[in-house]
Write an enzyme that holds these catalytic residues in place. Structure first.
Site, mmCIF file in Angstrom:
data_model
loop_
_atom_site.group_PDB
_atom_site.id
_atom_site.type_symbol
_atom_site.label_atom_id
_atom_site.label_comp_id
_atom_site.label_asym_id
_atom_site.label_seq_id
_atom_site.Cartn_x
_atom_site.Cartn_y
_atom_site.Cartn_z
ATOM 1 N N PRO A 1 0.856 -1.156 0.030
ATOM 2 C CG PRO A 1 0.228 -1.001 2.270
ATOM 3 C CD PRO A 1 0.684 -1.692 1.084
ATOM 4 C CG LEU B 1 -1.147 8.710 1.602
ATOM 5 C CD1 LEU B 1 -2.436 7.896 1.813
ATOM 6 C CD2 LEU B 1 -0.693 9.446 2.722
ATOM 7 C CD GLN C 1 -2.013 -0.074 5.354
ATOM 8 O OE1 GLN C 1 -1.556 1.032 4.770
ATOM 9 N NE2 GLN C 1 -0.860 -0.909 5.503
ATOM 10 C CB CYS D 1 2.491 4.881 8.220
ATOM 11 S SG CYS D 1 2.564 6.802 7.628
ATOM 12 C CE LYS E 1 3.760 -3.027 4.295
ATOM 13 N NZ LYS E 1 4.868 -2.049 4.760
ATOM 14 C CG ASN F 1 7.767 -4.208 2.543
ATOM 15 O OD1 ASN F 1 7.301 -2.995 3.479
ATOM 16 N ND2 ASN F 1 7.726 -4.000 1.336
ATOM 17 N N GLY G 1 13.595 -3.310 0.894
ATOM 18 C CA GLY G 1 14.648 -3.325 0.060
ATOM 19 C C GLY G 1 14.785 -4.484 -1.078
ATOM 20 N NE ARG H 1 8.184 5.110 -1.972
ATOM 21 C CZ ARG H 1 7.334 4.901 -1.147
ATOM 22 N NH1 ARG H 1 7.003 3.406 -0.792
ATOM 23 N NH2 ARG H 1 6.161 5.666 -0.447
#
Length: 362
Positions: free
Chosen positions: A26, A28, A80, A110, A149, A221, A223, A250
């Site tokens: 997810p 933003l 989420q 976050c 997460k 998750n 790298g 990303r």
């Protein structure tokens, strides 16, 4: 046991949540409903996520279609949530189930100041009992899976046991899976962007979580640059997978064509190879429908900038869309014209190579 054997074991026995197999993180302002339709054309199997939406926005925003509306094509898709009040989380989880989401995920990762002030995100790792209460409340409210997460820790937390205790409290609350970003989050002193890169990666701790809770679906998750590279985390650990799943964010957004590898790598689904142009033409009806509903072509094309990453003409594609898709009168012809620039560049390079080869032969 070989990686392929473990992958088969994961596919056969798990796959109940986004913590198993492959998921797109997810993000933003990025993983909105248009982005997910685009991504689904690239992979039939990958789990997709909504952007984080706060419980306050859903309960008090009086606009559920805006926050929860999505195209059924994006399934399996995860909603989420950001929040900490168990009652509110239960209410919003129920909303998500009613709107057709496949899973509810709680954001405990976050590091943004904005969400910290509302007791949302990574700061909740300092409140494991409250997180567990929220998970239990959501589990009681819905029949679909509930996952979390999180990070491997926050601020000065330096011991693995704190992470194991945190996950243990989630397991006791009935959580169906955890996705762990293998970096700590520094709540003060680092920006959200810096928190994605500066704290060192510690994959071993995520593997240790799986060892401590073998029945729990655990995804890793942080790298990981490609779906192929993610397979390294599906290695043998005393007869068990190091983790059950891999999440990329990303890297996929910037190079979306990587998603075409996922179905075969993670699910042994042999998908007919599809070209970038075929993806474009498959998306045209969706773009046309969005335009007819009063939307703008840029709402969709902004997610497609990386489609031709690494290809001849990729820079021309990005530039043309950046300069033209944002214009109020822009339509689907902008996408067609951008692709024509790519096709022309590919042909130019091919002609050049052909001429070069003829000269060498002469």
């Amino acid at each position: 046991m070989q990686v392929t054997d473990i992958k088969q074991k994961i596919i056969k026995n798990n796959g109940l949540t986004s913590a198993s197999g492959f998921a797109v993180a997810p993000m933003l302002d990025w993983t909105d409903r248009h982005c997910r339709v685009f991504h689904r054309l690239l992979s039939n199997q990958a789990w997709l996520y909504s952007e984080m939406v706060t419980t306050g926005a859903l309960i008090y925003g009086n606009n559920l279609p805006r926050f929860l509306g999505h195209n059924p094509i994006d399934a399996p898709v995860v909603l989420q949530l950001g929040g900490s009040d168990p009652k509110d989380l239960a209410t919003c989880a129920k909303f998500g189930e009613e709107w057709g989401y496949s899973e509810i995920n709680l954001n405990v990762g976050c590091p943004s100041d904005r969400v910290q002030n509302n007791l949302i995100g990574a700061c909740l790792m300092a409140h494991p009992a409250l997180v567990a209460e929220g998970v239990a409340a959501m589990k009681s409210a819905v029949s679909i899976p509930v996952t979390v997460k999180c990070r491997i820790g926050i601020d000065e937390q330096e011991d693995l046991q704190t992470l194991l205790d945190f996950v243990g409290s989630l397991v006791n609350a009935g959580v169906d899976g955890v996705i762990i970003h293998a970096r700590k989050a520094w709540l003060q002193g680092l920006s959200p962007k810096e928190n994605r890169d500066v704290p060192p990666l510690n994959y071993a701790w995520v593997h240790q979580v799986k060892r401590a809770f073998p029945a729990l679906e655990v995804s890793i998750n942080g790298g990981i640059k490609t779906p192929q590279a993610g397979l390294a985390h599906l290695t043998d650990y005393e007869g068990l997978p190091a983790v059950d799943g891999v999440m990329l964010g990303r890297a996929i957004y910037e190079q979306p064509f990587l998603l075409t590898e996922v179905d075969s790598l993670y699910y042994d689904k042999q998908k007919t190879p599809i070209s970038r142009y075929e993806i474009l033409t498959a998306l045209y009806p969706y773009i046309e429908a969005h335009l007819q509903q009063g939307g703008r072509v840029s709402h969709i094309t902004r997610h497609m900038m990386g489609l031709f990453h690494g290809c001849d003409g990729g820079r021309l594609w990005r530039r043309y869309l950046s300069e033209n898709a944002c214009k109020p009168e822009a339509g689907i012809e902008v996408v067609e014209q951008a692709y024509q620039l790519v096709a022309n560049e590919i042909q130019r390079k091919a002609d050049y190579e052909a001429a070069k080869a003829m000269n060498n032969e002469g």
